[in-house]
Motif scaffolding. Structure first.
Motif, short mmCIF file in Angstrom:
data_model
loop_
_atom_site.label_atom_id
_atom_site.label_comp_id
_atom_site.label_asym_id
_atom_site.label_seq_id
_atom_site.Cartn_x
_atom_site.Cartn_y
_atom_site.Cartn_z
N GLU A 1 96.60 10.01 32.53
CA GLU A 1 95.15 9.87 32.41
C GLU A 1 94.58 9.81 33.81
O GLU A 1 95.06 9.01 34.63
CB GLU A 1 94.90 8.54 31.68
N CYS B 1 86.77 12.05 36.92
CA CYS B 1 86.84 13.44 37.37
C CYS B 1 85.58 14.20 36.96
O CYS B 1 85.65 15.19 36.23
CB CYS B 1 88.05 14.16 36.79
N LEU C 1 90.19 21.05 34.79
CA LEU C 1 91.55 20.62 34.51
C LEU C 1 92.52 21.43 35.35
O LEU C 1 92.25 22.59 35.67
CB LEU C 1 91.87 20.86 33.03
N LYS C 2 93.62 20.82 35.74
CA LYS C 2 94.61 21.55 36.54
C LYS C 2 95.41 22.47 35.63
O LYS C 2 95.61 22.18 34.44
CB LYS C 2 95.58 20.56 37.21
N ALA D 1 96.62 19.81 27.94
CA ALA D 1 95.60 19.29 28.85
C ALA D 1 94.26 19.22 28.12
O ALA D 1 93.89 20.14 27.40
CB ALA D 1 95.47 20.19 30.07
N GLU D 2 93.58 18.09 28.31
CA GLU D 2 92.29 17.92 27.63
C GLU D 2 91.34 17.12 28.49
O GLU D 2 91.76 16.27 29.26
CB GLU D 2 92.49 17.16 26.31
N ARG D 3 90.05 17.34 28.27
CA ARG D 3 89.06 16.55 28.98
C ARG D 3 88.19 15.82 27.95
O ARG D 3 87.77 16.39 26.94
CB ARG D 3 88.17 17.51 29.80
N THR E 1 87.16 11.92 31.96
CA THR E 1 88.59 11.66 32.08
C THR E 1 89.41 12.89 31.67
O THR E 1 89.08 13.55 30.70
CB THR E 1 88.99 10.46 31.19
N HIS E 2 90.43 13.15 32.47
CA HIS E 2 91.36 14.24 32.14
C HIS E 2 92.61 13.63 31.51
O HIS E 2 93.11 12.62 31.98
CB HIS E 2 91.77 15.00 33.39
N TYR F 1 96.60 14.51 30.05
CA TYR F 1 97.73 15.45 29.95
C TYR F 1 98.80 14.78 29.10
O TYR F 1 99.15 13.62 29.33
CB TYR F 1 98.29 15.78 31.33
N TYR G 1 95.99 14.40 41.81
CA TYR G 1 94.86 13.49 41.54
C TYR G 1 94.89 12.31 42.50
O TYR G 1 94.54 11.20 42.12
CB TYR G 1 94.92 13.00 40.10
N THR H 1 94.67 7.04 38.41
CA THR H 1 95.54 7.72 37.43
C THR H 1 96.47 6.72 36.74
O THR H 1 96.84 5.70 37.32
CB THR H 1 96.42 8.80 38.11
#
Lengths: 308, 258
Positions: free
Chosen positions: A240, A244, A249-250, A258-260, A264-265, A267, A282, A287
């Motif tokens: 998490e 961001c 997303l990377k 991967a989700e936003r 917050t991102h 994985y 990050y 994180t």
């Protein structure tokens, strides 16, 4: 005790349950079963339909469609027998404020036609069980929120129910009290009592439930054990990264999801090693690398619902 | 199906006992405080207003005449308050109804328990005010001893009507309409002066409300004037009660089981 003898198969069996109000479908073709001796959870956001299903189970809300058996009896034709065999802890405490702790239990026992001497013995046992021994003769007003909640549980057990039904058992309580209540519920489950609870707390569902369903907008999204659901929908580990705003997303390996959500991102991956390299990308952010949990499952599923 | 047929009288008793248990705990405020007023009303009407009413009313002293009305209204108002604010409190603020309905007790039995509890409190008030009137020498006949029984029947109707209102309203302020109706009716009920002083049309309206009959019977028992008419008044009261109770039960079910 006739209800008890008839009981076979499932503690609760719901088939294509529907509840419609004037302009709203609160419960939309919901099917599930609760087995005897398990702790079963209904997890969902506020307004998902959990309480309506609970009300249908305790015979307070007639079905619009479908079939619902509780302790092997049909809710429409046998409300009295069903209510004799279940114990209910509703969302709101509804103790008699003018009576003492013990009298609350005794007055309630009368509705179940429990003989006075049996009721007194049972009330004293239950008061001990929920650790209210020194409050026996206190009025309800003098109890704390946690004590009232424990007394609600004791009251729901006065008729020696086959199923204990709890609607949001720990909402609004402080962490210590929640732990104490979970402890009591676990003890009851270990004694073989069937427990059905609704909650919107993921940790509560994860800690207490053998099996659960996630409900949203009147429908069951998924069902399974907490572990199964986490593995299926949120793999094993989550990374998490917070704060961001706006940044994309990377790009990741194909086995990583991967989700936003907001700023917050997220994985998700089957191992922590797969996520570790992402952390270096990050460096300037907050994180967290952690095991995935039910909250991840829940957010992923309900988000998808929203997008669909 | 008729809702009255779904009543389990054992359950009615058990819920009634719950109200009684709470009453026992709170008896000081529940019992003594509300009886203060009737004593002073009797004093006020007997010595105050009574001294201004020179002649007899319907052949009896004014205190006897108005005493019967006061007695009836005090008792009936007790049933009214019990099944409006009292029941609303138990239904909405204390969620007592929710707690009871999680047990084998069904709505119909709960409703009748509330109604009979309202009538019970009316009966207690009736006995007390009757004793006061007796002390003041306003009770002229031993038939007066039957008044509390008649009053509890009248109170059953008032309680049923009040519970019907309670089952229908969504906001406690709506009682204001109901109270306005009740307290306006008080002036044409025959409690304070004989009904025949009013225009015919108002008299008919007054007799539609079975409380008028209840007051009339109470007064005649107090004087010792027994008439066949009282039987019809009683019969009408019972019929209207049955219809009102049925409606109250249905509406409470609709509210509590939805």
């Amino acid at each position: 005790m006739s209800a008890r003898e008839k009981a076979s198969g499932f503690a609760v069996e719901a088939k294509d349950l529907i509840k419609e109000y004037d302009d709203l479908i609160a419960v939309n073709r919901v099917s599930f079963t609760v087995r005897y001796g398990e702790a079963f959870g209904m997890l969902g956001p506020n307004g998902a339909g959990k309480s309506t299903i609970m009300r249908m189970i305790i015979c307070r809300s007639p079905l619009t469609g479908g079939a619902l058996d509780v302790v092997g009896l049909d809710v429409t034709s046998h409300p009295r027998e069903i209510k004799e065999s279940v114990g209910v802890v509703p969302q709101e405490n509804n103790l008699d404020p003018d009576l003492t702790v013990r009298d609350n239990l005794l007055v309630y026992s009368r509705y179940f036609r429990i003989p006075r001497s049996v009721a007194e013995e049972r009330a004293d046992e239950l008061i001990e069980f929920v650790d209210l021994g020194d409050k026996r003769d206190s009025r309800i007003e003098t109890l704390s929120g946690g004590m009232k909640r424990r007394l609600m549980i004791a009251r729901a057990l006065i008729n020696n129910p086959m199923i204990l039904i709890l609607d949001e058992p720990t909402t609004g309580l402080d962490p210590h009290v929640r732990l104490a209540i979970w402890d009591k519920l676990r003890q009851l489950r270990d004694q073989g009592l069937t427990i059905l609870l609704s909650t919107h707390y993921m940790d509560e569902a994860e800690k207490l439930c053998d099996r659960l369903v996630i409900i949203d907008k009147g429908k069951i999204l998924v069902s399974g054990t907490p572990r199964e659901l986490i593995e299926r929908y949120a793999m094993h580990f989550a990374l998490e990264a917070r704060g961001c705003n706006g940044s994309p997303l990377k790009s990741t390996l194909p086995q990583i999801i991967a989700e936003r959500r907001g700023s917050t991102h997220f994985y998700f991956a089957p191992t922590a090693e797969l996520l570790a390299p992402l952390m270096s990308e990050y460096e300037d952010y907050e994180t967290y690398l952690r095991p995935s949990n039910l909250e991840d499952v829940f957010l992923r599923l309900t988000d998808q619902e929203g997008l669909a | 199906m008729i809702s009255l047929g779904r009543i389990n009288y054992g359950d009615v008793t058990r819920v009634w006992l719950r109200n009684y248990d709470v009453y026992k705990r709170l008896w000081r405020t529940e019992m003594i405080a509300p009886l203060f007023e009737p004593v002073f009303t009797v004093i006020g009407f007997g010595w105050g207003v009574g001294s201004l009413v020179a002649g007899k009313v319907m052949g009896v002293p004014y205190l006897t005449f108005v005493g019967a009305g006061l007695l009836a209204f005090t008792a009936l108002l007790r049933a009214l308050f019990e099944c409006t604010y009292g029941s609303y409190f138990r239904m909405v603020y204390q969620s007592t109804f929710d707690a009871v309905l999680c047990t084998p007790v069904e709505v119909e039995s709960l409703a009748l328990a509330e109604i009979s509890w309202g009538a019970t409190k009316a009966l207690l008030d009736g006995i007390f005010v009757l004793a006061i009137l007796w002390i003041f020498g306003a009770v002229l006949s031993p038939y007066g001893l039957l008044i509390p029984l008649v009053l509890s029947l009248g109170a059953l109707w008032v309680a049923a009507l009040s519970l019907l209102v309670t089952a229908r309203i969504r906001d406690i302020n709506y009682y204001n309409f109901y109270m306005a109706f009740v307290f306006s009716y008080l002036w044409i009920s025959g409690a304070y002066f004989p009904l025949d002083k009013l225009p015919k049309i108002v008299q008919y309206l007054a007799w539609i409300v079975p409380v008028t009959g209840t007051i009339d019977i109470s007064r005649k028992l107090m004087i010792g004037k027994i008439e066949w008419m009282m039987l019809f008044e009683l019969l009408y009261l019972i019929i209207v009660f049955a219809v009102t109770a049925e409606l109250a039960l249905r509406n409470l079910r609709r509210r509590m089981v939805s």
